[in-house]
Design an enzyme around this catalytic site. Structure first.
Site, PDB file in Angstrom:
ATOM      1  CG  HIS A 137     -16.598  60.699   2.972  1.00  0.00           C
ATOM      2  ND1 HIS A 137     -16.794  62.001   3.490  1.00  0.00           N
ATOM      3  CD2 HIS A 137     -16.835  60.652   1.567  1.00  0.00           C
ATOM      4  CE1 HIS A 137     -17.139  62.759   2.523  1.00  0.00           C
ATOM      5  NE2 HIS A 137     -17.237  62.210   1.473  1.00  0.00           N
TER       6      HIS A 137
ATOM      7  CG  ASP B 242     -10.850  65.995  10.272  1.00  0.00           C
ATOM      8  OD1 ASP B 242     -10.067  66.537  10.612  1.00  0.00           O
ATOM      9  OD2 ASP B 242     -12.284  66.316  10.462  1.00  0.00           O
ATOM     10  CB  SER B 243      -9.841  61.053  12.659  1.00  0.00           C
ATOM     11  OG  SER B 243     -11.087  61.215  12.715  1.00  0.00           O
TER      12      SER B 243
ATOM     13  CD  GLU C  50     -22.034  59.254   2.148  1.00  0.00           C
ATOM     14  OE1 GLU C  50     -21.356  60.530   1.961  1.00  0.00           O
ATOM     15  OE2 GLU C  50     -21.779  58.492   3.127  1.00  0.00           O
TER      16      GLU C  50
ATOM     17  CG  ASN D 291     -13.173  62.684   2.519  1.00  0.00           C
ATOM     18  OD1 ASN D 291     -12.413  62.813   1.266  1.00  0.00           O
ATOM     19  ND2 ASN D 291     -14.516  62.866   2.469  1.00  0.00           N
TER      20      ASN D 291
ATOM     21  CG  ASP E  90     -16.210  66.790   4.426  1.00  0.00           C
ATOM     22  OD1 ASP E  90     -16.531  65.967   3.632  1.00  0.00           O
ATOM     23  OD2 ASP E  90     -15.592  66.453   5.443  1.00  0.00           O
TER      24      ASP E  90
HETATM   25  O1  G3H Z   1     -17.039  64.283   8.422  1.00  0.00           O
HETATM   26  C1  G3H Z   1     -16.195  64.509   9.294  1.00  0.00           C
HETATM   27  C2  G3H Z   1     -15.193  65.193   9.349  1.00  0.00           C
HETATM   28  O2  G3H Z   1     -14.205  64.701   9.949  1.00  0.00           O
HETATM   29  C3  G3H Z   1     -15.515  66.701   9.941  1.00  0.00           C
HETATM   30  O3  G3H Z   1     -15.810  66.801  11.306  1.00  0.00           O
HETATM   31  O4  G3H Z   1     -17.783  68.038  11.440  1.00  0.00           O
HETATM   32  O5  G3H Z   1     -16.244  67.638  13.300  1.00  0.00           O
HETATM   33  O6  G3H Z   1     -15.642  69.110  11.573  1.00  0.00           O
HETATM   34  P1  G3H Z   1     -16.519  68.014  11.880  1.00  0.00           P
HETATM   35  P1  13P Z   2     -11.804  60.348   9.104  1.00  0.00           P
HETATM   36  O1  13P Z   2     -12.435  60.689  10.446  1.00  0.00           O
HETATM   37  O2  13P Z   2     -11.609  58.695   9.145  1.00  0.00           O
HETATM   38  O3  13P Z   2     -10.590  61.271   9.117  1.00  0.00           O
HETATM   39  O4  13P Z   2     -12.653  60.617   7.966  1.00  0.00           O
HETATM   40  C1  13P Z   2     -12.781  61.980   7.643  1.00  0.00           C
HETATM   41  C2  13P Z   2     -13.996  62.329   6.530  1.00  0.00           C
HETATM   42  O5  13P Z   2     -14.348  61.391   6.064  1.00  0.00           O
HETATM   43  C3  13P Z   2     -14.436  63.861   6.463  1.00  0.00           C
HETATM   44  O6  13P Z   2     -15.318  63.755   5.201  1.00  0.00           O
HETATM   45 ZN    ZN Z   3     -16.776  62.323   5.609  1.00  0.00          ZN
END
Ligand code: G3H
Ligand code: 13P
Ligand code: ZN
Ligand code: NA
Length: 323
Positions: free
Chosen positions: A225, A270-271, A138, A268, A86
């Site tokens: 994303h 993550d949060s 991107e 995507n 990522d």
């Molecule tokens: O791009 C953002 C993703 O949520 C990854 O976050 O760099 O804190 O692992 P991080």
């Molecule tokens: P969020 O922070 O909205 O979960 O996005 C995650 C992301 O884009 C990881 O590349």
């Molecule tokens: Zn991202």
């Protein structure tokens, strides 16, 4: 074993759904992702950020992903699994991941001037394709922070650039900027309106830009994303049990459901996983202050995560049943 994104994306674009791309950096997250995707029969992209690599170590992460493919089989369903870098920040980072068995990488040159983005992305594609590894590029910059890169406002993807970028670089998929952003505070209160209950309602995504891009690149895989929804139930749970999250706002599920039906074939998230885990850990800590076995709080957090991922696959992305 691990697969690249080629066939997965072709099917998703045709079928009008999106593949979940879930970030992971620990065992409980990975187990929850695999359990949820096996149970819903969903293909999945496991993503590793630079931050995750720094935190968990490359060797550990890649072996965890390999273990995940065997774990899925053991659970009774061989779902397609991609191991994806990522926000790759350089050719070297991407090469290292490719050399270590990743089946897909992102090279994020979106913050560079256009020609530099093209040159860097092309270099990664040329290396990756020798090994059957797919590449995400991107165009356009999301508001907020992407690893080291930050921007106060969104710079939407310019539809006029996409054909040139895709043909010059040879990328397999394209991440675009249409109003999403990373983290749990995707919009300032000033950018939002408030409903009768005082809840912040974000401005809609720029579906007009997405449509223009789709017209220029018919059937080409598009990536979103920053697509967490920041569920109120988790934000409230965190705050109820001693946390302090303010003005949290995400992308409404309805809009992601709509995007999934388009050429958007990777979303995507993550949060939302961070919020689910934190909410449940805080709840257990508050309710059972005598507990000190990590399995007794990470276990419930894992169960909550699994529930959340299943909901995404079934009710938002439409990837359930597509494995
Ligand atoms: O791009 C953002 C993703 O949520 C990854 O976050 O760099 O804190 O692992 P991080
Ligand atoms: P969020 O922070 O909205 O979960 O996005 C995650 C992301 O884009 C990881 O590349
Ligand atoms: Zn991202
Ligand atoms: Na789609």
């Amino acid at each position: 074993g691990l697969v690249n994104t080629k066939e997965m994306f072709a099917k998703a674009v045709k079928g009008g759904y999106a593949i979940p791309a879930y970030n992971f950096n620990n065992m409980e997250q990975l187990q929850a992702i695999i359990m949820a995707c096996v149970e819903t029969k969903s293909p999945v992209i496991l993503q590793v950020s630079k931050g995750a690599r720094d935190y968990a170590n490359m060797n550990i992460l890649r072996n965890m992903a390999r273990g995940a493919t065997e774990y899925a089989k053991e659970l009774g369903c061989e779902i397609p699994i991609v191991l994806h870098l990522d926000h790759g920040d350089s050719f070297e980072t991407c090469k290292e991941c490719i050399d270590n068995g990743f089946s897909s990488v992102m090279i994020d040159g979106s913050h560079f001037p256009y020609d530099e983005n093209v040159a860097l992305t092309k270099k990664v594609v040329e290396y990756a394709h020798q090994f059957g590894v797919t590449v995400e590029g991107e165009l356009g910059v999301l508001a907020g922070i992407e690893d080291e890169v930050s921007s106060a406002v969104s710079h939407y993807t310019q539809p006029s650039e996409v054909i040139d970028f895709v043909s010059k670089t040879g990328v397999d998929s394209l991440a675009i900027s249409i109003g999403t952003s990373h983290g749990a505070n995707k919009f300032t209160p000033e950018q939002c309106t408030r409903n009768a209950e005082g809840i912040l309602i974000p401005p809609p995504l720029r579906f007009d830009i997405l449509e223009e891009i789709e017209k220029k690149l018919p059937g080409f895989p598009i990536v979103l994303h920053g697509s967490s929804s920041v569920p109120m139930e988790y934000v409230n749970m965190i705050n109820e049990y001693g946390g302090k999250l303010k003005d949290s706002v995400g992308i409404p599920e309805e809009q992601l459901r709509l995007a999934s039906k388009s050429a958007v074939c990777k979303i995507n998230i993550d949060s939302d996983a961070r919020l689910a885990m934190t909410a449940m850990v805080r709840k257990v800590f508050a309710e059972k202050p005598g507990e000190f076995d990590p399995r007794k709080y990470l276990g419930p957090a894992r169960a909550e995560l699994k529930k959340m991922y299943m909901h995404k696959n079934i009710d938002v992305l439409g990837s359930a049943g597509q494995a």
